[in-house]
Enzyme design. Structure first.
Site, PDB file in Angstrom:
ATOM      1  N   GLY B  13       0.888  -1.128   0.249  1.00 51.34           N
ATOM      2  CA  GLY B  13       0.059  -0.134  -0.023  1.00 51.34           C
ATOM      3  C   GLY B  13       0.870   1.378  -0.017  1.00 51.34           C
ATOM      4  N   GLY B  15      -0.354   4.468   0.441  1.00 52.14           N
ATOM      5  CA  GLY B  15      -1.117   5.718   0.772  1.00 52.14           C
ATOM      6  C   GLY B  15      -0.237   6.393   2.035  1.00 52.14           C
ATOM      7  N   PHE B  16      -0.945   7.220   2.779  1.00 56.74           N
ATOM      8  CA  PHE B  16      -0.137   7.837   3.899  1.00 56.74           C
ATOM      9  C   PHE B  16       0.709   6.976   4.371  1.00 56.74           C
ATOM     10  CE2 PHE B  16      -0.971  12.327   3.181  1.00 56.74           C
ATOM     11  CZ  PHE B  16      -2.204  12.473   2.760  1.00 56.74           C
ATOM     12  N   GLY B  17       0.073   5.806   4.871  1.00 58.19           N
ATOM     13  CA  GLY B  17       0.645   4.910   5.887  1.00 58.19           C
ATOM     14  C   GLY B  17       1.906   4.180   5.128  1.00 58.19           C
ATOM     15  N   VAL B  81      -2.207  -7.797  -4.439  1.00 57.24           N
ATOM     16  CA  VAL B  81      -2.165  -8.769  -3.367  1.00 57.24           C
ATOM     17  C   VAL B  81      -3.057  -9.751  -3.532  1.00 57.24           C
ATOM     18  CG1 VAL B  81      -1.989  -9.416  -0.981  1.00 57.24           C
ATOM     19  CG2 VAL B  81      -1.107  -7.027  -1.751  1.00 57.24           C
ATOM     20  N   GLU B 172     -18.610  17.153   2.534  1.00 63.72           N
ATOM     21  CA  GLU B 172     -17.703  17.999   1.770  1.00 63.72           C
ATOM     22  C   GLU B 172     -18.076  17.973   0.353  1.00 63.72           C
ATOM     23  OE1 GLU B 172     -13.890  16.167   2.933  1.00 63.72           O
ATOM     24  OE2 GLU B 172     -13.432  18.154   3.800  1.00 63.72           O
ATOM     25  N   ASP B 302      -6.159   2.782   7.969  1.00 59.38           N
ATOM     26  CA  ASP B 302      -7.674   2.480   7.910  1.00 59.38           C
ATOM     27  C   ASP B 302      -7.732   0.752   8.120  1.00 59.38           C
ATOM     28  OD1 ASP B 302      -8.726   4.630   5.306  1.00 59.38           O
ATOM     29  OD2 ASP B 302      -8.024   4.892   7.380  1.00 59.38           O
TER      30      ASP B 302
END
Lengths: 432, 432
Positions: B13, B15-17, B81, B172, B302
């Site tokens: 992944g 993403g941010f992590g 994966v 939003e 998440d």
């Protein structure tokens, strides 16, 4: 008798021709309906940049509605033309039917495969933003696949890009792909070496840029070969299949990426007009760009076959479309203002502002009248001339700065793959 | 005995992590393989902006390879994966099989439909760039269709946007769509009046932003209603079909545009780990974020269920993913450096920097500790905090200027429809 009802002008196509016409025709008692099958106007000369990761789509396209939002007299429709009823002065679209007083055909060109439409699946052309984004995704995914792929024979095929057609589009594509793989992609991968990618440019005639002076053709070839492009002139394509390009001499090139830049025909809709067309489907227009026998219908841009004084056809380039649109706007304006009095219509004269092709980021060839440039000077000239042709971008200075920065910095966001190769969500099994 | 072979850390992944982990873990004798199924890192907090024509895709995404091109110790793979063999310390991908010493699971969330995966077809979620671009195309094409459409009943349906879910994402989206239709689109169309578009926000609980303090929830509702959004709280969705949303009370809303912002589950791959999951599929991790019984495997972002001191789960927001990634990088670094000596691992503590939601371009609600903001101040705070979280963009100042200009000028190129609804070339009939 004065006609109080507004004159209705239908314009088909929002490229350089259609949009220039709309911008130049302002009449108090006329209304325009502009139809295009996409929602945007595309700055086509830079489309190859999106395909080769030099610029992003938003850098070169603007929504048509936005460009014309301050023209209350213009209605924009996103629709497809299905046919014509010229006697009744009607255009049939998928969702609308329009009756016109004047009709301006600015539908542009389509990629032409010389009678082999089945090649399109394996060798896409470059006419729309969708084309460019798909080519970009396809090429980047080929390199991703090569990074994953243990089989070296597959590497060669995946890292081979074949461009068919040695005109300006093919030359620009080949040069840009060569630079992309030698500079930027080189740093991005670990298992493969993108500098080993093969970029092959195939041209059937003796020279690249066969419409250019021979010394510029030769210069283009040298500059491409210096970038590592394999230039194969006097080479024709016999067949294109999945992963293979077969040449006329029987040789087979294994390539996962093939792009067709070898032929442009007029939009196939010209066949529905009932007028004489040339072999590329272009309308043989009168000197005033109107259809023979139909003075209220005009064909401009890539759709029109206009012969210059020397007997050669006006090339299918943006400046030609713009100039034709200007003339038609002038003609219609004069006729509407003068009312019933017949007007002598001027003939179209193409003012050749020069032809250019870029080769990578700092080289080009350019030809304006008797002047010939090579190298960086040509490239700068190309840049400025294209800025002048911009339509719809708010601020040319900011666009110039944006393009320059993006272009020279090879901004990363031009390498996004936004089409996902897999479905985005796997179905979730409800938990008990 | 000293282990000379580099430690192999597999990160799933980008993403941010995943990306924060990669950027923070620099060890001389470690190598990282980072896997993602797209080629880019996405700045997710602004994804709704792409969906609502506020920003372009290149404004908020950067290719992962480019972000990490200067890290020779990191190999990036574009792959999916498919499964795990945790006893043998293997991750199975579609095109590769990886053996790890440490495994960092940062796969993120998926849109969750509460046991109704069949709703996804009619009510897409907003988790990827592809999602956002499809939503944008769909909404713009609905307005194009309304402009073409003579049937007024169809207009209402085409110009209705339903957003399901009153959390920050839903708020939003609704606010931004309301602004889009009332300001920009208003000028672009002639036959329809986009200000008549209905934007409906549906929330099952009593309040919007139910995790926020009640006065901020109320403020958000007021600001949305001032923009013309119909807010329907204590309203549940019973079914979603093509062009229809059926509510629990039997009412049917006819809408051509429905967006699902009501549920996020963990990636379904967590089901293959053989560990306890919560109802949303999140991994019940140890305090040090490792999997129970598997100290070499960590789950962050998440994907992970971590309880805070007050018993509430750490929210699935970007700052949490970043903080978890930092901790895991620290833990692994300590362990690798200390060699065989057991290390006491720290527990994760979430530092809540505040929560915000924007409502249109100049309003928002923000909540940091005991401080509560509304309106423009909240919006500016939101902007700055997000700039700090940026990963991979070369120059935060230029990004700030770019976003500010694009955002406030509603730049036109964010309204491109690049997906063509029709095939691009019609087959050409060879001329005789």
């Amino acid at each position: 008798m004065e006609n109080k009802k507004p004159v209705h002008i239908v314009v088909l196509g929002a490229g350089f021709g259609g949009l220039t016409f709309c911008k130049q025709l302002k009449l108090p008692n006329a209304r325009i309906t502009l139809v295009d099958r996409t929602n945007h106007h595309l700055f086509q000369p830079l489309l190859y940049q999106v395909a080769t990761c030099g610029l992003s789509a938003p850098d070169i396209a603007q929504p048509v509605r936005s460009i014309l939002s301050d023209r209350a007299d213009i209605t924009v429709l996103l629709d497809n033309v299905t046919g014509f009823d010229l006697d009744r002065k009607q255009v049939c679209l998928e969702k609308n039917s329009l009756t016109y007083d004047y009709l301006v055909l600015a539908l542009g060109g389509r990629t032409g495969y010389f009678g082999h439409p089945e090649w399109e699946r394996f060798a896409p052309g470059l006419k729309s933003l969708d084309d460019a984004l798909r080519i970009r995704s396809h090429v980047l995914l080929s390199f991703e696949q090569a990074e994953n792929e243990a089989n070296t024979a597959e590497h060669d095929k995946l890292m081979t890009i074949v461009v068919v057609g040695g005109g300006p589009t093919g030359v620009e594509l080949a040069g840009s792909f060569a630079e992309l793989t030698r500079t930027v992609l080189k740093r991005d991968f670990r298992r493969i070496d993108p500098t080993e990618a093969r970029i092959i440019l195939i041209e059937a005639s003796k020279n690249l840029l066969s419409n250019f002076p021979p010394d510029l053709s030769a210069s283009a070839r040298r500059q491409l070969e210096a970038l590592g492009v394999q230039v194969r002139t006097e080479t024709s394509v016999k067949d294109i299949r999945d992963g293979e390009v077969e040449l006329a001499n029987g040789e087979i090139i294994h390539a996962a990426n093939t792009i067709w830049a070898a032929g442009v025909s007029a939009s196939p809709l010209t066949q529905k007009l009932g007028v004489d067309l040339d072999r590329a489907g272009r309308v043989k227009v009168n000197p005033d760009l109107s259809l023979p026998g139909r003075p209220e219908i005009f064909a401009i841009g890539d759709l029109a076959l206009v012969l210059q004084a020397d007997g050669k056809p006006v090339p299918g380039v943006s400046p030609a479309a713009i100039q034709m649109a200007s003339l038609v706007a002038k003609i219609i304006k004069q006729e509407v203002i003068s009312g019933a009095k017949p007007v002598v219509r001027p003939a179209f004269k193409y003012w050749d502002k020069g032809t250019m092709a870029t080769i990578g980021r700092s080289a080009a060839v350019a030809w304006i009248g008797k002047l010939k440039f090579s190298g960086l000077m040509a490239w700068l000239a190309w840049l400025f001339i294209h800025l002048i042709f911009l339509i719809g971008f708010r601020n040319r200075t900011s666009v110039f700065l944006q393009w320059t920065y993006s272009y020279f910095s090879y901004k990363r966001s031009a390498r996004l793959i936004t089409y996902l190769p897999q479905p985005t969500t796997a179905p979730l099994t409800p938990r008990n």
